[in-house]
Design a protein around this motif. Structure first.
Motif, short mmCIF file in Angstrom:
data_model
loop_
_atom_site.label_atom_id
_atom_site.label_comp_id
_atom_site.label_asym_id
_atom_site.label_seq_id
_atom_site.Cartn_x
_atom_site.Cartn_y
_atom_site.Cartn_z
N PRO A 1 25.70 69.99 36.62
CA PRO A 1 26.49 69.15 37.53
C PRO A 1 27.66 69.91 38.13
CG PRO A 1 25.97 67.96 35.51
CD PRO A 1 25.57 69.39 35.28
N SER B 1 20.30 62.64 39.70
CA SER B 1 21.03 63.88 39.43
C SER B 1 21.26 64.74 40.67
CB SER B 1 20.29 64.70 38.36
OG SER B 1 18.98 65.00 38.80
N THR C 1 24.46 68.61 42.85
CA THR C 1 23.95 68.20 41.55
C THR C 1 25.05 67.49 40.77
OG1 THR C 1 22.43 70.08 41.50
CG2 THR C 1 22.86 68.97 39.41
N ARG D 1 20.49 72.91 37.44
CA ARG D 1 20.77 71.48 37.42
C ARG D 1 22.14 71.18 36.84
NH1 ARG D 1 15.32 71.23 35.54
NH2 ARG D 1 16.08 70.92 33.42
N GLU E 1 25.91 64.16 37.59
CA GLU E 1 25.44 63.53 36.35
C GLU E 1 25.04 62.10 36.66
OE1 GLU E 1 27.71 62.10 32.45
OE2 GLU E 1 27.67 64.30 32.61
N ALA E 2 23.77 61.79 36.57
CA ALA E 2 23.29 60.45 36.91
C ALA E 2 23.98 59.40 36.04
CB ALA E 2 21.78 60.37 36.72
#
Length: 373
Positions: free
Chosen positions: A32, A165, A108, A30, A110-111
């Motif tokens: 980024p 994400s 992927t 996960r 970064e929200a």
């Protein structure tokens, strides 16, 4: 039943021993994406020969790292059958999207952060071609009929705010041409996480030096075209609004001459190109606006003029360009009439390079500052 406690303790031992590795693996998956080229964003990893029918890719997953739909070609730069020529300045290969075709991949991120995609795109046929970009609920339609450079180096930026994400990025050709293979040529696709902007000391303008902007290719750059807000609601130039019919061009000091710092803005579309920012002001207070204009040392020549607007005041700043670099600074004093003041800049004339009349160019804008006086 005496073996059950032993199994229980064995399970606990296994869980405790393996959990760090499982968590580490999940975390790594996960992580980024870093600034730079998307996985196989340069298309140098091609399909297996068995998955190619001449140049057409056969199979949804045959283009490494991408998912394809419709007629997608894997092409090489240079002369093509039928008298075509495909310019691929950033490598050897590119992807061509036919009628209703698309390529996509999941990345992927970064929200909550804003990202900008930088990509090379150009039309390949005489018909009116378009390119639609989708990213996490955002979409923008890019008209690519106008060529701003004649060497196939037109590069665009498209920005979006990540809501989650994992984001699916898609490039789609919505056109239906007589020739089903006609469509945009994608040469390179990169991504950059946009740094949050802050005020600098003594300046009411955010990102007035244009140092925060989209990813710029290192090995070859003709600048990055920034789309008008009607095509890209999230600006790839933080703090600024491209509020015109044509894009502006983001340029860097490695490939162009800018008045100061690493980056500047080239107003390539004449009166059809305008860049603006709304700043906070105090009604009836007096302010001083300064900015620098020049030429990018890229062969752009002629009598240049940048017009600046603030409140009810206007300044026309002239600059005679020989296409070899140089700059001058303008000063505009204005009285604020509300608690918000719009600053707007645009080029009064249209320009092309001295030895290449098909290559649009214009004055460079940099170092925009506003303060009390």
């Amino acid at each position: 039943m005496s073996f059950l406690p032993s199994l229980y303790f064995l399970f606990i031992f296994f869980y405790i021993s393996c959990t760090p590795f499982l968590v580490a693996g999940a975390t790594a998956a996960r992580t980024p994406i870093r600034d730079g080229m998307l996985p196989n964003g340069h298309f140098e990893l091609g399909p297996k020969p068995s998955n190619l029918k001449k140049t057409v890719i056969i199979g949804k997953y045959s283009l490494p790292k991408w998912v394809i739909k419709g007629i997608v070609e894997f092409v090489s730069g240079g002369p093509q059958p039928g008298g075509f020529y495909f310019a691929v300045p950033r490598g050897t290969h590119a992807a061509r999207l036919g009628n209703e075709a698309s390529i996509s991949q999941y990345i992927t991120v970064e929200a909550g952060s804003t990202y900008s995609l930088t990509f090379s795109a150009t039309r390949t046929c005489a018909q009116d071609e378009k390119l639609v970009i989708y990213a996490d609920g955002h979409s923008g339609e890019l008209p690519i009929q106008t060529l701003y450079s004649t060497d196939g180096g037109d590069t665009y930026a498209y920005a979006f705010k990540a809501l989650r994400s994992t984001v699916k990025v898609t490039f789609h050709n919505p056109g239906i041409q007589e020739d089903p293979t006609c469509g945009p040529l994608l040469d390179a696709i990169a991504i950059k996480k946009m740094t949050p902007i802050k005020y600098s000391a003594g300046n009411l303008v955010k990102n007035g030096d244009f140092e925060i902007g989209p990813y710029v290719f290192k090995n070859f750059s003709t600048g990055v075209l920034l789309l008008p807000k009607i095509h890209d609601i999230v600006s790839p130039l933080p703090g600024w609004i491209i509020e015109s019919l044509k894009p502006v061009k983001y340029i860097d000091s490695k490939h162009f001459e800018v008045p100061s710092g690493l980056s500047g803005i080239e107003l390539v579309g004449g009166r059809e190109t305008a860049i603006a920012q709304i700043i906070r002001t105090v009604p009836n207070k007096f302010y001083r606006l300064t900015f620098t204009i020049g030429d990018a040392h890229n062969g752009c020549h002629g009598s240049m003029m940048v017009e600046a607007f603030a409140a009810r005041e206007t300044l026309k700043l002239k600059y005679e360009s020989q296409g070899k670099g140089g700059f001058k600074t303008g000063v505009l004093k204005f009285k604020a009439i509300s608690n918000r003041t719009r600053l707007t800049f645009y080029s009064a004339f249209y320009h092309t390079k001295l030895n290449d009349y098909g290559h649009f160019c214009g004055p460079v804008l940099d170092d925009v500052r506003v303060w009390f006086y």
